[in-house]
Each structure stands twice: as structure tokens, then as C-alpha cells.
Design a protein around this motif. Structure first.
Motif, PDB file in Angstrom:
ATOM      1  N   SER A  78     -27.006  23.015 -40.886  1.00 18.16           N
ATOM      2  CA  SER A  78     -25.747  23.711 -41.141  1.00 18.16           C
ATOM      3  C   SER A  78     -24.775  23.476 -39.994  1.00 18.16           C
ATOM      4  CB  SER A  78     -25.991  25.222 -41.229  1.00 18.16           C
ATOM      5  OG  SER A  78     -27.069  25.503 -42.069  1.00 18.16           O
ATOM      6  N   ALA A 113     -24.520  14.245 -45.737  1.00 16.24           N
ATOM      7  CA  ALA A 113     -25.083  15.564 -45.458  1.00 16.24           C
ATOM      8  C   ALA A 113     -26.526  15.533 -45.924  1.00 16.24           C
ATOM      9  CB  ALA A 113     -24.298  16.643 -46.200  1.00 16.24           C
ATOM     10  N   THR A 116     -29.790  20.672 -47.847  1.00 20.02           N
ATOM     11  CA  THR A 116     -28.925  21.716 -48.395  1.00 20.02           C
ATOM     12  C   THR A 116     -28.085  22.408 -47.316  1.00 20.02           C
ATOM     13  OG1 THR A 116     -30.530  22.032 -50.154  1.00 20.02           O
ATOM     14  CG2 THR A 116     -28.974  23.822 -49.795  1.00 20.02           C
ATOM     15  N   CYS A 117     -28.642  22.539 -46.130  1.00 15.96           N
ATOM     16  CA  CYS A 117     -27.873  23.206 -45.069  1.00 15.96           C
ATOM     17  C   CYS A 117     -26.633  22.392 -44.702  1.00 15.96           C
ATOM     18  CB  CYS A 117     -28.742  23.434 -43.838  1.00 15.96           C
ATOM     19  SG  CYS A 117     -29.991  24.689 -44.072  1.00 15.96           S
ATOM     20  N   GLY A 135     -21.195  24.344 -44.710  1.00 18.60           N
ATOM     21  CA  GLY A 135     -21.617  22.964 -44.922  1.00 18.60           C
ATOM     22  C   GLY A 135     -20.541  22.013 -44.436  1.00 18.60           C
ATOM     23  N   ASN A 161     -23.436  14.225 -50.329  1.00 21.80           N
ATOM     24  CA  ASN A 161     -24.428  15.288 -50.216  1.00 21.80           C
ATOM     25  C   ASN A 161     -25.772  14.838 -50.779  1.00 21.80           C
ATOM     26  OD1 ASN A 161     -22.630  17.135 -49.089  1.00 21.80           O
ATOM     27  ND2 ASN A 161     -21.949  17.860 -51.094  1.00 21.80           N
ATOM     28  N   ALA A 163     -28.805  16.755 -51.091  1.00 20.06           N
ATOM     29  CA  ALA A 163     -29.427  18.068 -50.940  1.00 20.06           C
ATOM     30  C   ALA A 163     -30.595  18.191 -51.903  1.00 20.06           C
ATOM     31  CB  ALA A 163     -28.400  19.160 -51.227  1.00 20.06           C
TER      32      ALA A 163
END
Ligand code: SF4
Length: 171
Positions: A78, A113, A116-117, A135, A161, A163
Motif C-alpha cells: 500500500s 501494482a 491488492t495493497c 493504492g 494492476n 491484484a
């Protein structure tokens, strides 16, 4: 003519390190195969690089001064923005990591990314979110995180992303 390798820098922010563990557990392809079979050059990965952190400092400085190309910036964890928007709950070289991410992302062709964080804020952003986690380009399900919804990387893409359903990219 040899294919030019794409450079990858992996940087951890507010992370438990589980995405790294997840990627290291992959087998088709394995993380090693990925670098053997594809034209990738790993500049730094916190669990794999054997050099001291001084090396990471040098790599980051060279990226920022333009003497080192950065193709892929992978962020794990995060983005911590507390306290009061400073990000100093999570600092590196006396500078908030969120600022390092902003600077490096401006140099990267692609920003990923990882988990998920990094994508949405993840478990660290759950209420009451004491460290003000977000995020990279999302704040949970709302567009806009560290980067505004219209932000684009050097190659013209939003944050990519990767994730998992709940957490890491590979269950
Ligand atoms: S997404 Fe999961 S593995 Fe990755 S930093 Fe967050 S809690 Fe850890």
C-alpha cells in the motif's frame, strides 16, 4: 542483433512481503525462468538482490538523473500517506516512500501494482486505516490514489494492476 533487455525495479512500500513470496513460488514460468526466457534485466528486488542497500540507492539515483533506463517499476504494498499526508510513517532515505514512487514512476515506461495493497490499498486501507493507506491509482474502489485517474506512465498506460482475488497475484 541482440534484443535490448527491459529493466525492472521492484520497490516495497507498505507491504508484508507476501507478493514477493507469491512470485517466488510461481512455477510456470518460475521467476528465474521469467528472466532466463524473456528479455528482462532485474535492477533490484528486495528479497533477491544480494547487493547492499547502497546499491539500491545508486540505482535509484541513476534512474532519476536519467543515466539508467527504467522500463518496469513494480510496486509491492500500500501507499502510506500518513501522518497528515506526509507519508513519513513509511520513509526511505529520510524521504517518504510515496515520494520515491512518484519520482520513479515519472521515469518508468510501465508501472505495475503488484498485489491488492498496491492496486487498491488492500488490507492496510481497511477502516479505520490509521496510516492513511491508498493504492497507486485507486483508493479501494474509487479511481484516484497516489496518482490521479488520468495519470499515464511513459508508455502511455495507467497503472497496471496485478491484484489477487483477496491479496497476492498468485493464490
Ligand atoms: S496484497 Fe497481500 S501480500 Fe501483498 S502486501 Fe498486501 S497483504 Fe501483503
Amino acid at each position: 542483433m541482440a534484443t535490448e533487455r527491459m529493466t525492472l525495479l521492484w520497490f516495497q512500500t507498505g507491504s508484508c512481503g507476501g507478493d514477493t513470496m507469491s512470485i517466488l513460488s510461481a512455477d510456470r514460468p518460475s521467476f528465474t525462468d521469467l528472466f532466463n526466457d524473456y528479455p528482462l534485466e532485474l535492477l533490484w528486488q528486495p528479497s533477491l538482490s544480494i547487493e547492499s542497500v547502497t546499491s539500491l540507492n545508486d540505482i535509484m539515483d541513476r534512474i532519476l538523473n536519467g543515466s539508467q533506463r527504467l522500463d518496469i517499476l513494480c510496486i509491492e504494498g500500500s501507499i502510506i500517506t500518513g501522518p497528515n499526508g506526509t507519508g513519513m510513517y513509511d520513509a526511505f532515505r529520510k524521504t517518504a516512500k510515496k515520494e520515491w514512487v512518484e519520482r520513479l514512476a515519472q521515469k518508468a515506461r510501465y508501472v505495475v501494482a503488484m498485489g491488492t495493497c498496491a492496486a487498491f490499498g488492500g488490507v492496510h486501507a481497511a477502516p479505520p486505516n490509521p496510516t492513511d493507506c491508498i493504492g497507486l491509482q485507486m483508493d479501494k474502489d474509487t479511481p484516484g490514489g497516489l496518482f490521479a485517474p488520468d495519470w499515464r506512465s511513459g508508455a502511455g498506460y495507467p497503472v497496471i494492476n496485478i491484484a489477487g482475488v483477496l491479496c497476492t497475484p498468485i493464490p
